[in-house]
Design an enzyme around this catalytic site. Structure first.
Site, PDB file in Angstrom:
ATOM      1  N   LEU A   1       0.889  -1.158   0.000  1.00 53.55           N
ATOM      2  CA  LEU A   1       0.000   0.000   0.000  1.00 53.55           C
ATOM      3  C   LEU A   1       0.923   1.203   0.000  1.00 53.55           C
ATOM      4  O   LEU A   1       1.978   1.175   0.661  1.00 53.55           O
ATOM      5  CB  LEU A   1      -0.885   0.013   1.250  1.00 53.55           C
ATOM      6  CG  LEU A   1      -1.979  -1.059   1.349  1.00 53.55           C
ATOM      7  CD1 LEU A   1      -2.744  -0.925   2.662  1.00 53.55           C
ATOM      8  CD2 LEU A   1      -2.944  -0.986   0.175  1.00 53.55           C
ATOM      9  N   ASP A   2       0.548   2.260  -0.694  1.00 52.59           N
ATOM     10  CA  ASP A   2       1.384   3.459  -0.713  1.00 52.59           C
ATOM     11  C   ASP A   2       1.552   3.983   0.711  1.00 52.59           C
ATOM     12  O   ASP A   2       0.740   3.699   1.586  1.00 52.59           O
ATOM     13  CB  ASP A   2       0.730   4.560  -1.553  1.00 52.59           C
ATOM     14  CG  ASP A   2       0.592   4.150  -3.014  1.00 52.59           C
ATOM     15  OD1 ASP A   2       1.367   3.282  -3.451  1.00 52.59           O
ATOM     16  OD2 ASP A   2      -0.293   4.696  -3.690  1.00 52.59           O
TER      17      ASP A   2
END
Ligand code: URA
Length: 239
Positions: free
Chosen positions: A105-106
């Site tokens: 996930l960023d």
């Protein structure tokens, strides 16, 4: 797995420390195939032995599967020289277990992240061929329209990249649920960008059939249940 010492086997499951296991054994609270285990050195094959601890059946797991409610501001990586990673956030009992985040996930994305030591399951979960859908809630910088929904459904082309058709449901003027089974770099943000809007907040809510536990505080982990481990590879989808 083969034969293993019972004290090692039970403490490997992370619910009891080695000394707690020994004390349980002393108190006659550990049963193997219905018989009281007398010594911590006794060996059993966890694949063929029915174990009970303090009256509760215990399934020995070869791998660890943790659900994290990833906060914003931490990297989905195992280690990094400069930034805090999701592995740094793990409590001490889960450190040094060769755990890694299954997928990324960023840094500014929050929500459901699987942390495991099972490379095979992680690979299956992430491969587009497995058709395991991931559900995201995105907030954008303009009101969303039915044209956006249609663009996502048609499959978005962004430069040389093509994204598979994705279902989107608008849940408030600037917020939508989006389901994808690919995991291309910044995929959700790039899809919205191609549709002419920027994502200002992104949260993953579900992987396969496993939902982010609403009671799990941000930055915390909990082990997945047996049911949830199976549900990770669930291909059902639809908003
Ligand atoms: N898509 C993105 O753009 N970012 C994420 O973190 C996950 C999916």
């Amino acid at each position: 797995m083969g034969l293993q010492r019972i004290d090692k086997l039970l403490s490997s499951q992370n619910t009891l420390s080695r000394s707690e296991v020994k004390s349980m054994i002393r108190q006659g609270k550990v049963l193997a195939n219905g018989q009281i285990v007398k010594k911590p050195e006794e060996k059993f094959d966890p694949d063929t032995t029915v174990l009970e601890v303090d009256g509760q059946p215990l399934t020995i797991r070869q791998h660890i599967y943790l659900m994290m409610n990833k906060p914003q501001g931490v990297l989905s990586a195992s280690n990094d020289r400069h930034a805090k990673t999701v592995i740094d956030l793990l409590p001490p009992e889960w450190q040094r277990r060769n755990l890694f985040p299954a997928g990324r996930l960023d840094k500014d994305t929050e929500g459901l992240l699987l942390i495991t030591d099972d490379g095979e399951l992680a690979h299956k979960m992430l491969s587009p061929k497995s058709h395991v859908y991931k559900l995201y809630e995105a907030e954008c910088d303009r009101d969303l329209t039915e044209e956006d929904v249609a663009a996502f459904a048609g499959g978005i082309i962004c430069g040389e990249l093509t994204f598979l058709p994705a279902e989107m449901k608008i849940i408030s003027p600037r917020r939508a649920l989006v389901e994808i089974c690919e995991g291309k770099f910044h995929q959700i943000k790039r899809m919205f960008h191609a549709a002419g809007t920027e994502v200002v907040h992104l949260r993953r809510l579900r992987i396969g059939g496993v939902w982010l536990d609403e009671n799990l505080p941000s930055g915390m982990v909990r082990p997945l249940s047996d049911r949830e481990i199976i549900e990770l590879l669930n291909r059902n989808h639809g908003l």
